[in-house]
Design an enzyme around this catalytic site. Structure first.
Site, PDB file in Angstrom:
ATOM      1  N   ARG A 241      -4.311   4.262   4.116  1.00 17.76           N
ATOM      2  CA  ARG A 241      -3.643   4.866   2.964  1.00 17.76           C
ATOM      3  C   ARG A 241      -4.100   4.188   1.678  1.00 17.76           C
ATOM      4  NH1 ARG A 241       1.639   5.647   3.290  1.00 17.76           N
ATOM      5  NH2 ARG A 241       1.457   5.730   5.544  1.00 17.76           N
TER       6      ARG A 241
ATOM      7  N   GLN B 220       0.879  -1.166   0.000  1.00 14.96           N
ATOM      8  CA  GLN B 220       0.000   0.000   0.000  1.00 14.96           C
ATOM      9  C   GLN B 220       0.916   1.215   0.000  1.00 14.96           C
ATOM     10  OE1 GLN B 220      -3.641  -0.510   0.044  1.00 14.96           O
ATOM     11  NE2 GLN B 220      -2.784  -2.480  -0.595  1.00 14.96           N
TER      12      GLN B 220
ATOM     13  N   ALA C 279     -11.754   2.931   4.328  1.00 18.32           N
ATOM     14  CA  ALA C 279     -10.792   2.033   3.694  1.00 18.32           C
ATOM     15  C   ALA C 279      -9.952   2.759   2.637  1.00 18.32           C
ATOM     16  CB  ALA C 279     -11.527   0.848   3.077  1.00 18.32           C
ATOM     17  N   HIS C 280      -9.038   2.033   2.020  1.00 25.72           N
ATOM     18  CA  HIS C 280      -8.106   2.629   1.060  1.00 25.72           C
ATOM     19  C   HIS C 280      -8.813   3.159  -0.185  1.00 25.72           C
ATOM     20  CE1 HIS C 280      -7.028  -1.721  -0.480  1.00 25.72           C
ATOM     21  NE2 HIS C 280      -8.318  -1.560  -0.386  1.00 25.72           N
ATOM     22  N   ASN C 281      -8.298   4.254  -0.681  1.00 22.30           N
ATOM     23  CA  ASN C 281      -8.741   4.866  -1.934  1.00 22.30           C
ATOM     24  C   ASN C 281     -10.116   5.527  -1.860  1.00 22.30           C
ATOM     25  OD1 ASN C 281      -6.362   3.821  -3.316  1.00 22.30           O
ATOM     26  ND2 ASN C 281      -7.382   1.858  -3.233  1.00 22.30           N
TER      27      ASN C 281
END
Lengths: 362, 362, 362
Positions: free
Chosen positions: B226, B206, B247-249
């Site tokens: 991240r 990540q 969560a990511h993104n």
């Protein structure tokens, strides 16, 4: 743990401590508690159910706590020493505590701790490295502050309380005596209070505190927000599991239990001896009466009367929820059946010269 | 808190600061804000509803913020000083902030803090004991880093931002100005990204960051991951309550609100001024339009158009959910009724010489 | 991150490392991984789907990992260098890891760390400032303990494991090799175990530990409770997302995945390669078979056989849940239709000289 295993305790002493009565060898030494099936002769265990009591002759434990009324009838078979007690599980919990007294993980005030101005620290209180104690904080006697804990300005912590590692207690909060706050928990963060200002949100300062009563135990990674004004109150003897969220201005009555991942929205008033099961949610400003039980994952949107047991989303009588729970998976079949009945009904109506007029939005 | 109570502020000065108009004694000193029913003569409060405004003659407050349009009609009765304002609650929030300015809990850079290489620290910024500032991190002016906070390598933190105790901001993340990150929160942990490798899971590194806009406020014990590549983005003025998982993104548009224990799965795009209520969940890769409202505990599995209000699991129009919510507890009764109707229908069909053929899987 | 971008790696070396085959320039240097649409000539990317593979001539990447079977047919068009591999996504993940090797954020044992008595520390292990290592703890080789982490007495941590900032690992827990524990997580807090004592709750001492297998990765702000006796077990290669709660005495089999905000109640036994989706809850003492899949937000109240896929509350076959999910919003319409049919049925019965007798509690 290791340390406590050195010294055995004779059975008569355990019995005396919990108010039980010995049968068998009172001088027998035991060194630890253990589950029934894993206890060897150095361990004490307990048996409460008929199924376990029947297996007593096969139990290898050094001693077993049994119900007061238990009369062994195993002929001449040798049995472990017994401690008769009205509540074997309770007696066993107390015996376990004798083998695992509260630990003092280190001594004194760590020179690496950050200590503010005007702090008052009671006798035998210890503060770990990387802990921080804010200005004018008052720590009672025999308090344990683990490394990495933060205790804000003007916080008060009662005698014999343990603040576990990486706990945060923000300014002004009041923690009672014999409280345990498990690691990672945050007490006294700001409540979620904003008011619209055009298209943005203006913060409403959260100026109250959190008060936690004596003998409460707060699980790991809880968040308990300070009140907007006054106090968010956690009563005496309240026990919370991990990841419980309690919003600003909530009050939780004495000896209530809140299981993991439950969330209590702002200003909810929870009575005494309430049980809130895991992953449940309670909407803001509701009142939950004394002794009520909220089922697992329930989504409570109405007040709950004292002593009621509710479950489901929306909340309903628990027995009703059990019926609903059985009905939900069958809903598609029911819908299909109704459409088929609709067809048959129409056919009967046509035969009888009537016209069906149900409107289905199915 | 204690410290701020020393100095009173005259009513005219409060009124001027919030853009209101005084009626009554403009020189009256008040020392704090308080709720309507608890305010004494040293306190200012507010009244917005007709019910409260009617009680004004009985209010013991030193001053009350009232609606601009409010015309008292209590005969000769003595009233507290009034500050007339278009939005009394908003004005009161700002007055509260005057009594509770951002605190500087300690001064300077603690010698017990861990400071990496090449760190840049702005003027009047303070860093508490047991905090850590990574290599090449940039802290703006008047930043407050509380004890126990971790700021990773290459992190950037804007002016006037507060990082509360035991917060973790991992490497490379960018935090805006005037942001508050409450205790225990983790910014920039790795996203949950794995790909199958036989029967095991291979980690997908990540490598992105988290960016948080100006004036955001992140609650306690949040986790914001991240991005795999690029950034997880939290817009300006976003406010999150406690235990929110992002969560990511994910991207969250400006001035959106996310209430406690909500969870946002990977790559979700949330518009501006969205409200996501407590314990809601949003499935991965969905798009939530500007101004949408997601109800408490909703399980969102489809995109939500701008301005829509959805609730329930699965998500549906909120008004539909209110109907469904009423219908669910009655489902077992409905099923029973249908079976009874089935019987009657069959009886009619037999009388008419037809054969019923519904198949019930109930 | 910054540091690793200095040195490029030739394509042939990447291919060799992942067991792939090069087409095009094997000496081509690439410096990082990037998503297909964002990769420039200095980056390597991957393409797995026909849609992406078709866009290969337009891809500006320096190199692309493609399926083993991929045969380009773009005429004379210039293509980036290709690495053919059976599993492009997996190969790409491994290539990403080459550009982002595990970081050593600092060197040695910080003089500001708190180190207990009798600690054993392996070679190349680092301990950050404000971290704490308890008495008799054993840290393997190349372990990284970030600032603010707490490692209790008698804890054992395997080689190459990373303990992120503000993590708490309580006494006696055993952490395997190559484990990552993300920030804010608490391992080994007391299980939620009490027994009634009059109207109060007596704590049952939690005397077991937590054991975490090799190659596990535990997300941020998890709570994993120690067992009452024995161990709470997290198998090898298990991956948990953020805010996962695992209660005492649970066992999680090897290579299982648990997504964010899921909660596992006490003594649940979870098999190997199980997937538990986000916000799901599993009631106490259940058994979840190998390879089972628990859907998002499912409320599991029964054992789940190996390989089954269940969803919903209560848990049901996932396909059934899809039907139920469609049916739930239509429930009010169905109820209305049934009442209308009831009326028509009664009218037919009257015409036929019969009397309807359904009892509706609707």
């Amino acid at each position: 743990m290791k340390d406590s295993e050195g010294s055995g305790i004779p059975v008569f002493q355990l019995a005396r401590a919990v108010g039980g009565e010995v049968e068998g060898d009172p001088e027998r030494l035991v060194f630890r508690g253990a589950p029934f099936d894993h206890a060897d002769e150095t361990a004490v265990t307990f048996a409460e159910t008929p199924a376990l009591l029947k297996k007593l002759p096969d139990c290898r434990a050094g001693a077993v706590v049994v119900p007061e009324s238990f009369e062994p009838s195993f002929g001449g078979k040798t049995l472990p020493a017994r401690i008769r007690h009205e509540k074997p599980r309770l007696a066993f919990a107390k015996i376990m505590a004798m083998f695992h007294p509260r630990k003092r993980p280190f001594a004194g005030i760590s020179p690496e701790a950050g200590i503010g101005r005007g702090v008052s620290i009671g006798s035998e209180t210890v503060v770990g490295s990387a802990a921080y104690i804010g200005n004018r904080a008052v720590l009672g006697e025999r308090v344990v502050i683990y490394p990495g804990a933060f205790v804000g300005d003007d916080v008060s912590i009662g005698d014999d309380t343990e603040i576990m590692p990486n706990v945060t207690v923000m300014d002004g909060c009041i923690i009672g005596r014999r409280v345990i706050i498990h690691a990672g928990t945050v007490i006294g963060s700001d409540g979620f209070g904003f008011t619209p200002e055009g298209e943005t949100h203006c913060k409403i300062p959260q100026t109250g505190i959190v008060e936690i009563g004596d003998d409460a135990e707060i699980g790991a990674c809880n968040t308990i927000d300070r009140a907007t004004f006054g106090s968010t109150r956690i009563g005496c003897g309240v026990k919370t599991d991990n990841m419980v969220h309690i919003a600003h201005n909530v009050s939780v009555g004495d000896h209530s239990l809140i299981v993991a991942q439950a969330g209590i929205a702002g200003s909810v008033r929870i009575g005494s001896r309430v049980t809130i099961a895991g992953q449940a949610g309670i909407a803001g400003h509701l009142v939950i009466g004394d002794g009520a039980v909220i089922g697992p994952r329930a989504g409570v949107v109405r007040n709950v009367d004292s002593g009621r047991v509710v479950s489901g989303t929306p909340d309903m009588d628990h027995r009703q929820w059990l019926r609903v729970q059985r009905a939900i998976p069958r809903l598609p079949g029911l819908a299909k059946q109704v459409q088929e009945m609709e067809r048959r009904l129409r056919s009967l109506e046509q035969a009888a010269g009537k016209t069906g007029d149900s409107e289905s939005d199915w």
